[in-house]
Design a protein around this motif. Structure first.
Motif, PDB file in Angstrom:
ATOM      1  N   GLU A 158       0.818  -1.206   0.000  1.00 31.66           N
ATOM      2  CA  GLU A 158       0.000   0.000   0.000  1.00 31.66           C
ATOM      3  C   GLU A 158       0.854   1.259   0.000  1.00 31.66           C
ATOM      4  N   HIS A 159       2.147   1.101   0.225  1.00 32.46           N
ATOM      5  CA  HIS A 159       3.044   2.256   0.304  1.00 32.46           C
ATOM      6  C   HIS A 159       3.692   2.499  -1.058  1.00 32.46           C
ATOM      7  N   HIS A 160       2.968   3.146  -1.936  1.00 32.79           N
ATOM      8  CA  HIS A 160       3.548   3.472  -3.237  1.00 32.79           C
ATOM      9  C   HIS A 160       3.303   4.941  -3.551  1.00 32.79           C
ATOM     10  N   PHE A 161       4.287   5.530  -4.245  1.00 37.25           N
ATOM     11  CA  PHE A 161       4.291   6.971  -4.444  1.00 37.25           C
ATOM     12  C   PHE A 161       4.635   7.286  -5.895  1.00 37.25           C
ATOM     13  N   HIS A 162       3.753   8.013  -6.570  1.00 38.22           N
ATOM     14  CA  HIS A 162       4.066   8.481  -7.919  1.00 38.22           C
ATOM     15  C   HIS A 162       4.861   9.770  -7.798  1.00 38.22           C
ATOM     16  N   LEU A 163       6.099   9.766  -8.341  1.00 35.51           N
ATOM     17  CA  LEU A 163       7.026  10.862  -8.093  1.00 35.51           C
ATOM     18  C   LEU A 163       7.241  11.774  -9.286  1.00 35.51           C
ATOM     19  N   GLY A 164       6.701  11.401 -10.445  1.00 37.70           N
ATOM     20  CA  GLY A 164       6.878  12.259 -11.615  1.00 37.70           C
ATOM     21  C   GLY A 164       7.264  11.449 -12.830  1.00 37.70           C
ATOM     22  N   GLU A 165       8.018  12.083 -13.711  1.00 35.54           N
ATOM     23  CA  GLU A 165       8.367  11.455 -14.975  1.00 35.54           C
ATOM     24  C   GLU A 165       9.327  10.288 -14.774  1.00 35.54           C
ATOM     25  N   LEU A 166       9.507   9.530 -15.845  1.00 34.36           N
ATOM     26  CA  LEU A 166      10.426   8.405 -15.815  1.00 34.36           C
ATOM     27  C   LEU A 166      11.815   8.894 -15.399  1.00 34.36           C
ATOM     28  N   GLY A 167      12.424   8.204 -14.466  1.00 31.52           N
ATOM     29  CA  GLY A 167      13.714   8.605 -13.928  1.00 31.52           C
ATOM     30  C   GLY A 167      13.618   9.177 -12.532  1.00 31.52           C
ATOM     31  N   SER A 168      12.438   9.664 -12.152  1.00 34.33           N
ATOM     32  CA  SER A 168      12.272  10.230 -10.809  1.00 34.33           C
ATOM     33  C   SER A 168      12.317   9.142  -9.745  1.00 34.33           C
ATOM     34  N   ALA A 169      11.847   7.947 -10.078  1.00 36.45           N
ATOM     35  CA  ALA A 169      11.834   6.864  -9.099  1.00 36.45           C
ATOM     36  C   ALA A 169      13.249   6.400  -8.766  1.00 36.45           C
ATOM     37  N   VAL A 170      14.097   6.262  -9.778  1.00 36.76           N
ATOM     38  CA  VAL A 170      15.463   5.816  -9.503  1.00 36.76           C
ATOM     39  C   VAL A 170      16.209   6.879  -8.713  1.00 36.76           C
ATOM     40  N   ALA A 171      15.915   8.160  -8.952  1.00 40.46           N
ATOM     41  CA  ALA A 171      16.550   9.219  -8.158  1.00 40.46           C
ATOM     42  C   ALA A 171      16.191   9.069  -6.685  1.00 40.46           C
ATOM     43  N   MET A 172      14.910   8.840  -6.397  1.00 39.66           N
ATOM     44  CA  MET A 172      14.490   8.689  -5.004  1.00 39.66           C
ATOM     45  C   MET A 172      15.080   7.425  -4.390  1.00 39.66           C
ATOM     46  N   LYS A 173      15.177   6.357  -5.175  1.00 36.10           N
ATOM     47  CA  LYS A 173      15.770   5.107  -4.660  1.00 36.10           C
ATOM     48  C   LYS A 173      17.229   5.327  -4.259  1.00 36.10           C
ATOM     49  N   LEU A 174      17.960   6.083  -5.046  1.00 39.77           N
ATOM     50  CA  LEU A 174      19.358   6.323  -4.724  1.00 39.77           C
ATOM     51  C   LEU A 174      19.491   7.189  -3.474  1.00 39.77           C
ATOM     52  N   ILE A 175      18.586   8.147  -3.314  1.00 41.84           N
ATOM     53  CA  ILE A 175      18.571   8.941  -2.084  1.00 41.84           C
ATOM     54  C   ILE A 175      18.320   8.026  -0.885  1.00 41.84           C
ATOM     55  N   ALA A 176      17.328   7.149  -1.018  1.00 41.62           N
ATOM     56  CA  ALA A 176      17.007   6.227   0.079  1.00 41.62           C
ATOM     57  C   ALA A 176      18.193   5.325   0.405  1.00 41.62           C
ATOM     58  N   ASN A 177      18.910   4.876  -0.620  1.00 37.37           N
ATOM     59  CA  ASN A 177      19.997   3.929  -0.358  1.00 37.37           C
ATOM     60  C   ASN A 177      21.256   4.594   0.169  1.00 37.37           C
ATOM     61  N   THR A 178      21.410   5.909  -0.040  1.00 38.24           N
ATOM     62  CA  THR A 178      22.482   6.587   0.683  1.00 38.24           C
ATOM     63  C   THR A 178      22.207   6.509   2.182  1.00 38.24           C
ATOM     64  N   LEU A 179      20.930   6.627   2.547  1.00 37.22           N
ATOM     65  CA  LEU A 179      20.564   6.517   3.959  1.00 37.22           C
ATOM     66  C   LEU A 179      20.715   5.086   4.471  1.00 37.22           C
ATOM     67  N   VAL A 180      20.459   4.101   3.626  1.00 38.92           N
ATOM     68  CA  VAL A 180      20.679   2.711   4.038  1.00 38.92           C
ATOM     69  C   VAL A 180      22.135   2.506   4.462  1.00 38.92           C
ATOM     70  N   ALA A 181      23.049   3.019   3.651  1.00 38.91           N
ATOM     71  CA  ALA A 181      24.469   2.876   3.987  1.00 38.91           C
ATOM     72  C   ALA A 181      24.800   3.623   5.275  1.00 38.91           C
ATOM     73  N   ILE A 182      24.352   4.871   5.368  1.00 41.15           N
ATOM     74  CA  ILE A 182      24.650   5.689   6.553  1.00 41.15           C
ATOM     75  C   ILE A 182      24.059   5.059   7.810  1.00 41.15           C
ATOM     76  N   HIS A 183      22.784   4.668   7.744  1.00 41.16           N
ATOM     77  CA  HIS A 183      22.103   4.154   8.933  1.00 41.16           C
ATOM     78  C   HIS A 183      22.622   2.771   9.337  1.00 41.16           C
TER      79      HIS A 183
END
Length: 304
Positions: A158-183
Motif C-alpha cells: 500500500e506504500h507506493h508513491f508516484h514521483l513524476g516522470e520516468l527517472g524520478s523513481a530511480v533518483a528517489m531510490k538512490l537517495i534512500a539507499n544513501t541513507l541505508v548505507a549511513i544508517h
C-alpha cells in the motif's frame, strides 16, 4: 479488467521478485513467471512457470521485470526469446530494476515502439519487508498509467508513491539507499559501542530500537549483528555496491555535499575488497570491531 482475470508476468523471481509474486497471487492475480533455475518456491506458491521471457510477455497483461543489473536486463529484453519482440499494443511493462535514468528512458522508447507502455517502480525495502507488505514503491512515468496500474501496485504494497516522470523513481531510490548505507554503519557503530560498554548485544538491539535513536536499519540489522547472522544475506555488499556507485554519481551531478555518505561508503567498499561480498551489509560491524582499540589508548575524538 477484473483482477482475477488479469495476468501478471514476472521475469526475475529471485530473492526480491519471489515475495512480490507471492503478494500478487495472494491478492488474486494469476502470475506467470520465468527464471532459469530454482523455480520450486514460485511453483509451490501457485505461480505458473514458462520457458522464456517472451512466453511471459505474450501471456501477461502487465509484465514486471525484476532483474539484478543492466547486463541481465539486456539479455532478457534482446536475447533469444526476448521480451521486446513479444510485446504488443495494450501491454504494460513495469521495470523494477535499478538502472541509470538514461537506460530506463531508452528502454521505455523501445517498449513504446512495440506499442506497449512502461512505468518504473523502484522497491525500497528488504525481501522480508516486501513479504510483509511494508516495503515502499517509488514510481515514475505517466500519471494516467500509474492510476491504471494501482491495483497491481496495491497488491504488492500500500506504500507506493508516484514521483513524476520516468527517472524520478530511480533518483528517489538512490537517495534512500544513501541513507541505508549511513544508517547501517550508524547501527554498527552503536552496537559495537554498546558491547564495549558491557551490554549483551541482544540487549542493545532490544533497547535502542524502542527509543529515539532507532531507525529502520537498526530495527532490521542490529538483531542480525547481535546474532552474527550475516548469511544468507537479505542485502549483500555485492548488491549495495551498485547503489553506492550510482548514488555517488548522482550526488556529483547535483553538486551535493554528502559528508555522512562520503564517510560511510568506504567501509562498504572495504568489505567488498575483503571478500565479504556475499555477506549481509550488517557485517560491516566486523570492520568497526577490528578498528576499535583498548580504552587505555588515546583515540581521535574531536569533542574531547
Amino acid at each position: 479488467m477484473e483482477r482475477t482475470r488479469q495476468v501478471i508476468g514476472m521475469v526475475g523471481i529471485g530473492q526480491l521478485g519471489l515475495p512480490i509474486a507471492v503478494n500478487l497471487m495472494q491478492a488474486g492475480f494469476r502470475v506467470v513467471g520465468f527464471r532459469r533455475t530454482d523455480r520450486e518456491a514460485f511453483l509451490r506458491a501457485g505461480g505458473e512457470a514458462v520457458q522464456s521471457p517472451a512466453e511471459v510477455a505474450r501471456a501477461a497483461d502487465v509484465l514486471l521485470l525484476c532483474l539484478p543489473g543492466e547486463e541481465a536486463q539486456a539479455a532478457v529484453l534482446d536475447g533469444p526469446d526476448g521480451v521486446i519482440g513479444a510485446l504488443a499494443p495494450g501491454k504494460i511493462v513495469i521495470e523494477m530494476g535499478t538502472y541509470t535514468r538514461e537506460c530506463k528512458v531508452q528502454q521505455a522508447l523501445r517498449v513504446e515502439r512495440a506499442g506497449a507502455r512502461m512505468l518504473e517502480a523502484e522497491v525500497s525495502g528488504s525481501p522480508p519487508m516486501v513479504a510483509e507488505r511494508r516495503a515502499a514503491l517509488y514510481v515514475g512515468g505517466d500519471e494516467a498509467l500509474f492510476q491504471a496500474c494501482k491495483p497491481v501496485l496495491d497488491a504488492i504494497t500500500e506504500h507506493h508513491f508516484h514521483l513524476g516522470e520516468l527517472g524520478s523513481a530511480v533518483a528517489m531510490k538512490l537517495i534512500a539507499n544513501t541513507l541505508v548505507a549511513i544508517h547501517t554503519l550508524a547501527a554498527a557503530e552503536a552496537m559495537n559501542m554498546g558491547v564495549r560498554a558491557g551490554f549483551a548485544p541482544e540487549r542493545v538491539a532490544q533497547v535502542i530500537r524502542q527509543g529515539a535513536g532507532n531507525s529502520a536499519m537498526f530495527t532490521i540489522r542490529a538483531p542480525m549483528m547481535a546474532a552474527r547472522a550475516f548469511t544468507p544475506a537479505p542485502g549483500s555488499f555485492n548488491t549495495l555496491h551498485k547503489y553506492l556507485r550510482l548514488g555517488a554519481g548522482m550526488a556529483r551531478e547535483l553538486g551535493c555535499a554528502t559528508p555522512l555518505f562520503t564517510a560511510a561508503a568506504p567501509y562498504f567498499l572495504r568489505a567488498l575488497e575483503g571478500g565479504m561480498g556475499e555477506e549481509d551489509i550488517s557485517a560491516v560491524i566486523k570492520l568497526l570491531e577490528a578498528e576499535s582499540f583498548s580504552p587505555r589508548q588515546d583515540g581521535n575524538f574531536p569533542l574531547e
